[in-house]
Write a protein that holds these residues in place. Structure first.
Motif, mmCIF file in Angstrom:
data_model
loop_
_atom_site.group_PDB
_atom_site.id
_atom_site.type_symbol
_atom_site.label_atom_id
_atom_site.label_comp_id
_atom_site.label_asym_id
_atom_site.label_seq_id
_atom_site.Cartn_x
_atom_site.Cartn_y
_atom_site.Cartn_z
ATOM 1 N N HIS A 136 5.557 14.454 -7.398
ATOM 2 C CA HIS A 136 4.973 15.140 -6.249
ATOM 3 C C HIS A 136 5.702 14.717 -4.974
ATOM 4 O O HIS A 136 6.454 13.747 -4.977
ATOM 5 C CB HIS A 136 3.475 14.806 -6.139
ATOM 6 C CG HIS A 136 2.694 15.242 -7.344
ATOM 7 N ND1 HIS A 136 2.632 16.561 -7.771
ATOM 8 C CD2 HIS A 136 1.945 14.525 -8.234
ATOM 9 C CE1 HIS A 136 1.891 16.642 -8.860
ATOM 10 N NE2 HIS A 136 1.461 15.415 -9.172
ATOM 11 N N ASP A 137 5.498 15.467 -3.877
ATOM 12 C CA ASP A 137 6.141 15.120 -2.603
ATOM 13 C C ASP A 137 5.221 14.230 -1.779
ATOM 14 O O ASP A 137 4.055 14.572 -1.552
ATOM 15 C CB ASP A 137 6.410 16.384 -1.770
ATOM 16 C CG ASP A 137 7.495 17.237 -2.391
ATOM 17 O OD1 ASP A 137 8.328 16.678 -3.153
ATOM 18 O OD2 ASP A 137 7.504 18.458 -2.121
ATOM 19 N N TYR A 138 5.771 13.132 -1.316
ATOM 20 C CA TYR A 138 5.013 12.283 -0.392
ATOM 21 C C TYR A 138 5.366 12.732 1.023
ATOM 22 O O TYR A 138 6.521 12.700 1.433
ATOM 23 C CB TYR A 138 5.366 10.818 -0.602
ATOM 24 C CG TYR A 138 4.678 9.918 0.395
ATOM 25 C CD1 TYR A 138 3.287 9.839 0.428
ATOM 26 C CD2 TYR A 138 5.418 9.170 1.317
ATOM 27 C CE1 TYR A 138 2.642 9.022 1.350
ATOM 28 C CE2 TYR A 138 4.790 8.359 2.226
ATOM 29 C CZ TYR A 138 3.397 8.289 2.250
ATOM 30 O OH TYR A 138 2.769 7.516 3.172
ATOM 31 N N LEU A 139 4.380 13.177 1.794
ATOM 32 C CA LEU A 139 4.662 13.764 3.106
ATOM 33 C C LEU A 139 4.556 12.766 4.254
ATOM 34 O O LEU A 139 4.918 13.088 5.381
ATOM 35 C CB LEU A 139 3.715 14.947 3.362
ATOM 36 C CG LEU A 139 3.812 16.085 2.346
ATOM 37 C CD1 LEU A 139 2.871 17.233 2.730
ATOM 38 C CD2 LEU A 139 5.244 16.608 2.227
ATOM 39 N N GLY A 140 4.030 11.581 3.963
ATOM 40 C CA GLY A 140 3.987 10.575 5.032
ATOM 41 C C GLY A 140 2.572 10.149 5.380
ATOM 42 O O GLY A 140 1.595 10.629 4.806
ATOM 43 N N GLU A 141 2.489 9.243 6.323
ATOM 44 C CA GLU A 141 1.202 8.670 6.714
ATOM 45 C C GLU A 141 0.956 8.894 8.197
ATOM 46 O O GLU A 141 1.888 9.139 8.964
ATOM 47 C CB GLU A 141 1.180 7.167 6.418
ATOM 48 C CG GLU A 141 2.244 6.394 7.200
ATOM 49 C CD GLU A 141 2.066 4.889 7.101
ATOM 50 O OE1 GLU A 141 2.511 4.325 6.089
ATOM 51 O OE2 GLU A 141 1.473 4.294 8.033
ATOM 52 N N SER A 142 -0.315 8.866 8.575
ATOM 53 C CA SER A 142 -0.627 8.883 10.010
ATOM 54 C C SER A 142 -1.877 8.038 10.233
ATOM 55 O O SER A 142 -2.779 8.002 9.389
ATOM 56 C CB SER A 142 -0.863 10.317 10.483
ATOM 57 O OG SER A 142 -1.928 10.873 9.743
ATOM 58 N N PRO A 143 -1.902 7.344 11.348
ATOM 59 C CA PRO A 143 -3.035 6.451 11.608
ATOM 60 C C PRO A 143 -4.310 7.246 11.891
ATOM 61 O O PRO A 143 -4.260 8.348 12.441
ATOM 62 C CB PRO A 143 -2.594 5.666 12.837
ATOM 63 C CG PRO A 143 -1.545 6.485 13.487
ATOM 64 C CD PRO A 143 -0.919 7.340 12.434
ATOM 65 N N ARG A 144 -5.437 6.697 11.497
ATOM 66 C CA ARG A 144 -6.744 7.270 11.783
ATOM 67 C C ARG A 144 -7.595 6.198 12.454
ATOM 68 O O ARG A 144 -7.256 5.015 12.364
ATOM 69 C CB ARG A 144 -7.431 7.713 10.474
ATOM 70 C CG ARG A 144 -6.804 8.924 9.804
ATOM 71 C CD ARG A 144 -7.091 10.213 10.579
ATOM 72 N NE ARG A 144 -6.401 11.340 9.989
ATOM 73 C CZ ARG A 144 -6.896 12.059 8.970
ATOM 74 N NH1 ARG A 144 -8.084 11.763 8.438
ATOM 75 N NH2 ARG A 144 -6.224 13.062 8.481
ATOM 76 N N PRO A 145 -8.685 6.581 13.093
ATOM 77 C CA PRO A 145 -9.543 5.564 13.737
ATOM 78 C C PRO A 145 -9.905 4.458 12.742
ATOM 79 O O PRO A 145 -9.880 3.277 13.073
ATOM 80 C CB PRO A 145 -10.776 6.367 14.154
ATOM 81 C CG PRO A 145 -10.287 7.771 14.307
ATOM 82 C CD PRO A 145 -9.182 7.955 13.311
ATOM 83 N N ALA A 146 -10.225 4.840 11.494
ATOM 84 C CA ALA A 146 -10.432 3.821 10.461
ATOM 85 C C ALA A 146 -9.413 4.090 9.372
ATOM 86 O O ALA A 146 -9.386 5.166 8.777
ATOM 87 C CB ALA A 146 -11.850 3.907 9.901
#
Lengths: 462, 462
Positions: free
Chosen positions: B442-452
Motif C-alpha cells: 500500500h502507499d504510505y502518504l505521510g503523517e500530520s500532527p493532531r491536538p492529541a
C-alpha cells in the motif's frame, strides 16, 4: 612466603573463590534480559546488593556496584559535586586521602572549583575542628577516609560527620581500608569501597549514596546501576565480592583481636631491634592489621628489595621507591620521617610465626642497606674537636637518604649550639631533615631558598 | 536449553575459565609493586597486553584495558575529542551505533559540542559517501561500529577510514560485535571492544589508540594503564579475556562458516514458516552468527516470553520489551518494521539441531501471540463492499502492535485508491505503519500532527 601487603591487594578469599565459580555458571547473562538466564542473573545481582548493603549499613537501593574503588570515589565525588552545584563549588578533603580522592579534587580545581585540605596531626589524624574550620556556605561536599591506607590511623568519622551535618554539608567516606573490619559509624552521606581490599576479586567497588543527598551522575548516560555506574555489570565478581565481605565480617572481631596482638608486637619490638626507627601512625586508634615505620639512613627501595629476597612482601611510602622522587603525601602531611619507610599490612590468618620471622630478618636487612650506604651504626659523630661554629654541606644532586646521612656525619663537627646547613635539591630533605632533628633532639631552624636547591639549617643541641 | 543471545553476553569460554583460575592464584597482586607477587602480576599483564594487541592488530603500548566495552567507548571518545579540542568540537557518528557511543555523543552535545548522525540504508549500512558528506574542517572525531549489534550488518569500515584519513579526521571503531571473528580492517585510529562478547569474563574492555592520534584522558588522573583507565587493574579477568580472544580467533574461520550456514537456514526458512515476517539487515555483508526479523501483528515481549517458555533465549529490539516505549533506534534508523522483533545470535558451537528445533517452535509461538491479540491469519481484510472513500481510526492509547492491527483490519473497508488514517500516540506507529505499507504494497502518504497524537495516512493499492 609471607605476603604482608594486604592493604594493596589480598589474595581471593576461599569463600569468594567458591562464589565466583558458582556465579560464572549461573550469572554470566545480562540481568536486564527477560529470559531465564537473565532472570537468574538478576536474582544473583539483587541478592549481592542486599548482602553488600547490609554490611555497609544502608538500603539496597542506595548502593551501586562500580568497576573499582577508584571508580566509586571518582563517580561519588563528581556526582555529589554536580548535584550540589547550586550551593557552590567548594570541596573539603583531608591532606591524607587516597590518591583517587586527591586526584578528584585536582580535577575539580582544574574545572574551576575550589578545594580546602584539612591538615592532620603527627599521628595522621584529622580533627572535627579542622573540618568545622574548613566548611563554608559554598561547600558542596566534604570527604574523609575511614582509616588511612599508609599508616593505619583511624579517622574520627562520626565526629566529622556531625560537624558536616550541622553545616548541611554531605560527607563522603572512603571506607576502602576499613570496611572489612566493620561498618563506618556516624551519619555519613556517601561511602566508597573496594572489594579486592577485603578478599573479593578485583573489578568491584561499591558506592552508597544516602537517600536525600542530591546526586547527579556525570559522564555519558547509562541505564545500569541506577544510572550511576556505566558498563555491563560484572556479576560473577560482584557475587564473589558480596560473599567475601560477609565472610570476612563474620571473622572480623576475632581476627582483629589476633592481628592487633601481632601488630603491637611489631610496634614494640621494631624500635628495640633496629636503631633509629620511627614508628608512625596512631598507636591506639588504628587499623588492627597495619603498621608503618621509617628507618633513618635507609633507602626504601633497597630495603624492600632486601626483604623481598628474604621472602617478605611489604610496601613503602619512601620516595626512593617511586618514579616521582617525592615521598608519600601522607608521611609529608604528618611531618614524619619518610626515608626507609616500610608498611606492613597483615592478611587475615597471618600466623604469629611469620611475624616473628619478619622481626628476625628485619634488623639484618636494615643493617645491610646501611652498610652499603656507608653508614656505621650509630652514624659517625666525630669525637674530635669541633671545626667551626657553623658548617655548610653541599648535598646537591644527592638523593634520599644521602642528605640526612651527610648531616648526621657532620653534626659532630660543630660544637653544641653551632649550626649545620645542608644545601639540597632533593624534595625529601624538606621532610626528613626536620624529622631527623626531632628524632635526634637537635633544633631545626628552617629552610631558605638558594639559587640551586634549598638550604636547611640545624642547631646542634647535644 | 538453547541460548541464542550471545550478542548480549556469552558464557565463559572454557579456555577463559582455565586462565581465570590460574591467574586468580598468580595474578591477584598489584602489578606496580616490586615484590615477587607484584612482578608475577606484571608479567601476566604484559603477556595479556601483547596477546590482545596481536589480536587487535596494534602495538602493545597502544592498547589499554578498561573495566568494560562501555568504558572503552566513553573514555576513547572523550579522550580523542579533548585531544583535538583545538581542531573543533564536531563529532560524527552513525545513526545505528551502540548506545554507549550515542550517549557519549549526547554528553558531548550537552557540553556544547556538535554532533552529526550519518544515516543508514534499509539494510543498516552506512556509506563512505555519507561520512565524507558529514566531515567538516571542525570535525574532531568520527565513530563507526565494525558491525551492527542488532541486525548484524557489517559496516564499510575500511572505506570510511580512508575518507576520514583523507580529511585528517581520526576514526574510532566500536568493534564489540566483530572482534571475535577477526581484526578490523583499514586504517582506523582508535578501537574499542568488550571481552564478554568473545567468551571472556565481564569486567574487561579494551581501548587501542594508534600512536600519533592526539589523546587527552579525561576525569581525575590515575597513573595506571598509561593514565587512560583508572582503578586497580582487574588482572585475572584480563588474562582470561586475552586467552579467550586467542582461543575464539583460532576457531573463528571454521566456526563462522558453520554458523553462517545455520543463520542462512533461519533467514531462508523463517519467511516461509511464518506469515508476514520481515528479515532485516544485510543478507551478505553481515556477522556470521546473527539474524534479526520482525513479525507483523506481534507483541515482542509476548513473543520472547513464548520462546522462553519453549526453552529459547533470544533478544528483541521491539519497543514493547523496553520500559521506554520506543523501538530500537537501529530499526528506526533503518526504517524497518519493529513490532514482533527477534534477534537470534548463536554462540560458537551451537548445534544444527538447536536451530532446527527453534524453527519448529517459532511458527507456533508467533501464531499463539497473534491469536491472543485477536489477529486471524491473515488479518481479516473484509471482503464486504467498501464503506467509504476514506476512514479515520482512533487508535489513541493503543500500544504496539495494536495500531497496525487496527489498520490491517480497516484497510478492506475502503476501496482501492481510498485512504485510511490512523490516529495514534504510540511512537512506534511512525515506524511500523510505513513498514506495514511496504510489506503489504500500500502507499504510505505521510503523517500530520493532531491536538492529541499523530495522524498517519495510508492509500489502499490492492
Amino acid at each position: 612466603m609471607p605476603y604482608f601487603d594486604t592493604a594493596s591487594a589480598a589474595p581471593l578469599h576461599p569463600v569468594a573463590r567458591q562464589a565466583l565459580q558458582a556465579s560464572l555458571d549461573e550469572g554470566w547473562a545480562d540481568p536486564a534480559r527477560l529470559y531465564r538466564e537473565g532472570r537468574r542473573a538478576r536474582l544473583l545481582l539483587d541478592a549481592a546488593r542486599e548482602a553488600a548493603a547490609e554490611a555497609v549499613g544502608c538500603r539496597a537501593d542506595e548502593l551501586v556496584f562500580t568497576p573499582s574503588g577508584t571508580h566509586a570515589v571518582h563517580s561519588g565525588i563528581a556526582g555529589v559535586l554536580a548535584g550540589r552545584r547550586r550551593v557552590g563549588g567548594h570541596l573539603v578533603v583531608s591532606a591524607v586521602e587516597h590518591s583517587s580522592v586527591l586526584h578528584s579534587a585536582a580535577a575539580h580545581e582544574a574545572r574551576g572549583g575550589s578545594v580546602s585540605e584539612v591538615p592532620v596531626d603527627r599521628s595522621g589524624a584529622v580533627s572535627a575542628a579542622g573540618y568545622a574550620g574548613a566548611l563554608t556556605p559554598a561547600t558542596a561536599l566534604a570527604c574523609l577516609q575511614s582509616a588511612n591506607h599508609e599508616v593505619g590511623t583511624v579517622q574520627p568519622v562520626a565526629e566529622v560527620a556531625e560537624v558536616c551535618a550541622a553545616a548541611g554539608v554531605p560527607l563522603l567516606v572512603d571506607a576502602a581500608q576499613s570496611l572489612a573490619w566493620g561498618p563506618v559509624e556516624g551519619t555519613w552521606s556517601a561511602l566508597a569501597a573496594s572489594a579486592h581490599k577485603w578478599g573479593g576479586p578485583p573489578g568491584v567497588g561499591l558506592l552508597a549514596v544516602r537517600k536525600g543527598v542530591r546526586y547527579s551522575p556525570q559522564g555519558p548516560a547509562d541505564e545500569r546501576e541506577s544510572g550511576r555506574s556505566p558498563g555491563f555489570v560484572n556479576l560473577p565478581a560482584i557475587v564473589a565480592a558480596a560473599a567475601s565481605l560477609r565472610a570476612v565480617r563474620a571473622e572480623a572481631d576475632t581476627e582483629a583481636a589476633r592481628l592487633r596482638v601481632l601488630v603491637d608486637r611489631i610496634r614494640r619490638r621494631v624500635v628495640r631491634l633496629v636503631p633509629d626507627v620511627e614508628v608512625v601512625g596512631d598507636a591506639d586508634r588504628r587499623l588492627p592489621h597495619l603498621v608503618t615505620f621509617s628507618c633513618l639512613y635507609v633507602d626504601g627501595e633497597a630495603l624492600l628489595h632486601e626483604l623481598d629476597r628474604a621472602g617478605f612482601s611489604v610496601s613503602s611510602g619512601s620516595s626512593c621507591t617511586s618514579s616521582t622522587l617525592t615521598p608519600s603525601h601522607v608521611l609529608r602531611a604528618m611531618g614524619v620521617l619518610s626515608e626507609g619507610n616500610v608498611r606492613v599490612s597483615l592478611p587475615p590468618g597471618t600466623p604469629a610465626e611469620e611475624v616473628n620471622a619478619f622481626l628476625e630478618v628485619l634488623p639484618g636487612a636494615v643493617a645491610g642497606v646501611r652498610e652499603r650506604l656507608g653508614v656505621s651504626e650509630p652514624p659517625a659523630v666525630a669525637a674530635a674537636a669541633p671545626e667551626a661554629e657553623s658548617l655548610e654541606l653541599d648535598a646537591l644532586g644527592l638523593r634520599c637518604p644521602q642528605p640526612v646521612i651527610e648531616l648526621a656525619r657532620a653534626i659532630g663537627r660543630v660544637p653544641v649550639g653551632g649550626t649545620v646547613t645542608v644545601l639540597s635539591d632533593d624534595e625529601v630533605a624538606r621532610l626528613d631533615i626536620p624529622a631527623w632533628c626531632a628524632m635526634r633532639g637537635h633544633d631545626y631552624l628552617g629552610e631558605s631558598p638558594r639559587p640551586a636547591g634549598t638550604a636547611y639549617t640545624v642547631r646542634r643541641r647535644s
